[in-house]
Write a protein that holds these residues in place. Sequence first.
Motif, mmCIF file in Angstrom:
data_model
loop_
_atom_site.group_PDB
_atom_site.id
_atom_site.type_symbol
_atom_site.label_atom_id
_atom_site.label_comp_id
_atom_site.label_asym_id
_atom_site.label_seq_id
_atom_site.Cartn_x
_atom_site.Cartn_y
_atom_site.Cartn_z
ATOM 1 N N CYS A 22 -2.328 -4.584 -0.567
ATOM 2 C CA CYS A 22 -1.695 -3.789 -1.513
ATOM 3 C C CYS A 22 -0.978 -4.398 -2.029
ATOM 4 N N VAL A 23 -1.307 -5.242 -3.432
ATOM 5 C CA VAL A 23 -0.664 -5.911 -4.014
ATOM 6 C C VAL A 23 0.539 -5.337 -5.036
ATOM 7 N N GLY A 24 2.196 -5.318 -4.871
ATOM 8 C CA GLY A 24 2.877 -4.708 -5.611
ATOM 9 C C GLY A 24 4.429 -5.309 -4.794
ATOM 10 N N ARG A 25 5.253 -5.500 -5.914
ATOM 11 C CA ARG A 25 6.608 -5.595 -5.440
ATOM 12 C C ARG A 25 7.067 -4.201 -4.289
ATOM 13 N N ILE A 26 8.202 -4.467 -3.333
ATOM 14 C CA ILE A 26 8.765 -3.559 -2.924
ATOM 15 C C ILE A 26 9.034 -3.167 -3.564
ATOM 16 N N HIS A 27 9.659 -1.639 -3.679
ATOM 17 C CA HIS A 27 9.738 -0.991 -4.749
ATOM 18 C C HIS A 27 9.724 0.594 -4.522
ATOM 19 N N PRO A 28 10.579 1.757 -4.670
ATOM 20 C CA PRO A 28 10.241 3.261 -4.192
ATOM 21 C C PRO A 28 8.994 3.921 -5.093
ATOM 22 N N GLN A 29 8.505 3.131 -6.230
ATOM 23 C CA GLN A 29 7.796 3.490 -7.379
ATOM 24 C C GLN A 29 6.292 2.874 -6.352
ATOM 25 N N LYS A 30 6.243 1.958 -5.911
ATOM 26 C CA LYS A 30 4.841 1.107 -5.737
ATOM 27 C C LYS A 30 4.323 2.223 -4.463
ATOM 28 N N GLY A 31 4.919 2.669 -4.012
ATOM 29 C CA GLY A 31 4.424 3.388 -2.268
ATOM 30 C C GLY A 31 4.212 2.595 -1.467
ATOM 31 N N GLN A 32 4.319 1.681 -0.841
ATOM 32 C CA GLN A 32 4.328 0.883 0.551
ATOM 33 C C GLN A 32 4.119 2.194 1.105
ATOM 34 N N GLN A 33 5.140 2.590 1.113
ATOM 35 C CA GLN A 33 5.514 4.227 2.629
ATOM 36 C C GLN A 33 4.283 4.987 2.930
ATOM 37 N N VAL A 34 3.603 5.304 1.440
ATOM 38 C CA VAL A 34 2.476 5.577 1.955
ATOM 39 C C VAL A 34 1.636 5.157 1.690
ATOM 40 N N MET A 35 0.945 3.863 1.937
ATOM 41 C CA MET A 35 0.250 3.259 2.241
ATOM 42 C C MET A 35 0.108 3.049 3.987
ATOM 43 N N ILE A 36 1.366 3.025 4.911
ATOM 44 C CA ILE A 36 1.899 2.305 6.079
ATOM 45 C C ILE A 36 1.298 3.991 6.614
ATOM 46 N N GLU A 37 2.169 5.141 6.011
ATOM 47 C CA GLU A 37 1.600 6.155 6.540
ATOM 48 C C GLU A 37 0.671 6.986 6.362
#
Length: 168
Positions: free
Chosen positions: A31-46
């Motif tokens: 999962c590549v992308g700057r930590i930002h609300p748009q990038k959805g890392q929280q969705v990937m963790i969920e």
Amino acid sequence: LRVVHDGVDPVDVPGAPSGPAPHDGPLEIVCVGRIHPQKGQQVMIEALASATAAGHDWRVHFWGDALPEHAHLLAGLEDEVRRNGLVDRVVWHGYGGDAASMYGGMDVAVVPSTWPEGFSLVTAEAQAAGLPAVATGPGGPSDIIDDGVTGRIVPFDDAAAVVAALTE
């Protein structure tokens, strides 16, 4: 005259898969992308928490840093990983500029953006490296992924859809 579609040259990744191949060990997700609300890392963790609870053996590699104004987001993501017992299933790499390092040894790329991307360089890079991609749409990834062939397009903010696409 040489046409380079979307401006992404093929990525030379030794051992890049030409398609899904069975292997031992966890499914390696990038999962590549700057930590930002748009990038959805929280969705990937969920999605990872849900998949782990369902018995899936997955590991997520996050590549990207946080600007000072988003440092709290990174701290929150790290807390969420600890709360869900996912410390051994998440690797934080920080910023990386070498595509071979980011995509090499991975099985699939996930682009879980929470709103439409204008263009998804990550999706193009992942596919140039021979990886299928799961990304949200509509938006840039919808123009790159042949849904069901080279990856999957899933709805925004839908961890269950990410899990279903990765399970498939």
